[in-house]
Scaffold this motif. Structure first.
Motif: not given
Ligand code: IMP
Length: 439
Positions: A10, A12, A37-38, A126-128, A222, A226, A236-237, A271-272, A301
């Motif tokens: 997921w 990380d 987000n990474a 639970g997005t970033t 990611q 995800l 998911v992202s 995360v999330g 987080r």
């Molecule tokens: P978003 O990418 O910000 O839309 O977040 C969507 C989901 O993907 C959330 O659960 C975030 O915590 C997770 N996420 C996004 N980017 C990462 C990353 O680089 N590492 C781990 N989780 C991520």
């Protein structure tokens, strides 16, 4: 010849360290999806670098980096990252190429994301909060703004019209104080003046370079679970983090991918929100979080922690056609008496050995564990396979057996040097023989 590095869990998983380790063997590192987000952490001696949008290869002088069309680019975040790196002695200079087709993230994307998450309440993802999802939504909705569009210098051209329309949609959605599209238009013009030098046709650049025999590392962000299509939807992202996203996100054909390396931690984190079958609640989860320093590199987080889930990683092997695995953070398991390894799931009366494609089935799954002996001596900092405790070798062998692919790299600490390269494994052969995967 070219290698793809992809998260098998997921996110990380420690991709930043592995990409950094492999970069001396390539001349180009290319990112194909996601955005800032990474959070890719790379430790070199006493220095720590955290990369969000720039490919981790940027830390190596002479290596050129590509941000592909599949990435969403927040110009403010990009400039901030370039400036931070400069204070750490890393100059980006002319080593960066950003696809003219990449979509941009503008302030209204972040605002719309915060609003959407608040409205979802208990169903939030639970997005970033980086504006990633709304930017991809605009792309698919064919109202997005691409990097090349920022070069439109007219007062009333297509860029001004797109910004006006998007800001008025934002004002309708959010209410309250209205955002001023003219102010944003002026800001965006200033962005172009700084960005222009790096913008170009990334597909053409990569294709020409590969034709000339240059070696490319494709850096995923990611992780498989995800992925917008193959991950634990809707948690998911918004991009294709799996190998398919590489071709569409860079404009290269599948034959340019010589080998696919999956990265997985020796345990699991997320995360999330969303299902995580091996999640540990209570002291064991807290122990893994503390000893693994499992806090988001982008958002800070706390990460949810659990045991290694072979069902999930087997799925990543299938979706990405993984050739081998890099197992990271095995040292976090040092000192445990026993280490459970999830080999299948129980769902009602059924035992599932394949990752369910349906999210509610996954949410109802209980992990089935095989319990292995832990080790009392340290794996932390070990650099030769022979020097690992025998129980750690057994654990790795079991991971190989239940996941179905060989392990090529074992990471025993955050430093570049704390790494075991498996003799005769995929990466060992790849480093020694540049043409191995070229046919
Ligand atoms: P978003 O990418 O910000 O839309 O977040 C969507 C989901 O993907 C959330 O659960 C975030 O915590 C997770 N996420 C996004 N980017 C990462 C990353 O680089 N590492 C781990 N989780 C991520």
């Amino acid at each position: 010849m070219n290698i793809a590095v992809i998260g098998a869990q997921w996110g990380d998983e420690g991709k930043g360290k592995i990409v950094d380790l492999l970069t001396p063997h390539v001349s180009i590192v290319a990112r194909y999806q996601g955005g800032h987000n990474a959070g890719h952490t790379v430790n070199v001696g006493d220095a720590q670098f955290i990369l969000h949008l720039l490919p981790s290869g940027i830390l190596h002088p002479g290596v050129r980096c590509v941000i592909g069309n599949g990435v969403v680019v927040d110009p403010d975040a990009l400039f901030a990252e370039i400036e931070t790196l400069a204070t750490q002695g890393i100059e980006v200079g002319d080593r960066l190429l950003i696809s003219d087709k990449a979509h941009v993230i503008l302030p209204y994307h972040r605002e719309l994301e915060v609003l959407a998450e608040a409205r979802r309440g208990d169903r939030r993802i639970g997005t970033t909060s980086r504006g990633i999802g709304p930017s991809y939504e605009d792309k698919v909705g064919r109202r997005g703004i691409r990097v090349a569009d920022l070069g439109d210098t007219s007062d009333d051209g297509p860029l001004a019209a797109a910004i006006r329309e998007n800001v008025s949609a934002r004002n309708r959605a959010i209410g309250g104080a209205e955002a001023d599209w003219r102010a944003l238009h002026a800001d965006v013009r200033a962005v172009w003046a700084r960005l222009e030098r790096w913008v170009g046709d990334a597909s053409l650049f990569l294709t020409r370079a590969m034709e000339a025999g240059e070696r490319v590392l494709f850096e995923g962000a990611q992780g498989t679970l995800l992925d917008i299509d193959h991950g634990t939807y809707p948690f998911v992202s918004s991009s294709n983090s799996t190998v398919g996203g590489l071709c569409t996100g860079l404009g290269v054909g599948p034959r340019s991918i010589g080998a696919v390396l999956g990265i997985a931690k020796a345990y699991t984190t997320r995360v999330g929100r969303g299902p995580l079958p091996t999640e540990l609640h209570g002291t064991m989860g807290d122990q893994l979080r503390e000893s693994g320093r499992e806090y988001g590199a982008s958002t800070g987080r706390p990460r949810r922690c659990g045991w290694y889930d072979a069902v999930a990683v087997r799925y990543a092997v299938r979706i990405n056609g993984l050739d081998a695995l890099a197992i990271t953070k095995i040292d976090v398991l040092d000192g445990l008496d026993e280490i459970p390894l999830c080999t299948s799931y129980r769902h009602g009366d059924e035992v599932l050995t394949e990752f369910p494609s349906n999210g509610s089935t996954l949410a109802g799954c209980e992990p089935v564990y095989e319990v292995l002996a832990g080790w009392s001596s340290r794996t932390a900092g070990v650099r030769r396979y022979e020097d690992l405790p025998s129980q750690a070798k057994t654990y790795l062998k079991r991971i190989e057996a239940v996941t179905g692919v060989p392990i090529a790299i074992v990471s025993t600490g955050s430093d570049r040097a704390d790494t075991i390269l498996m003799t005769g494994g995929l990466i060992d052969r790849w480093q020694a023989e540049p043409a191995l995967f070229s046919e």
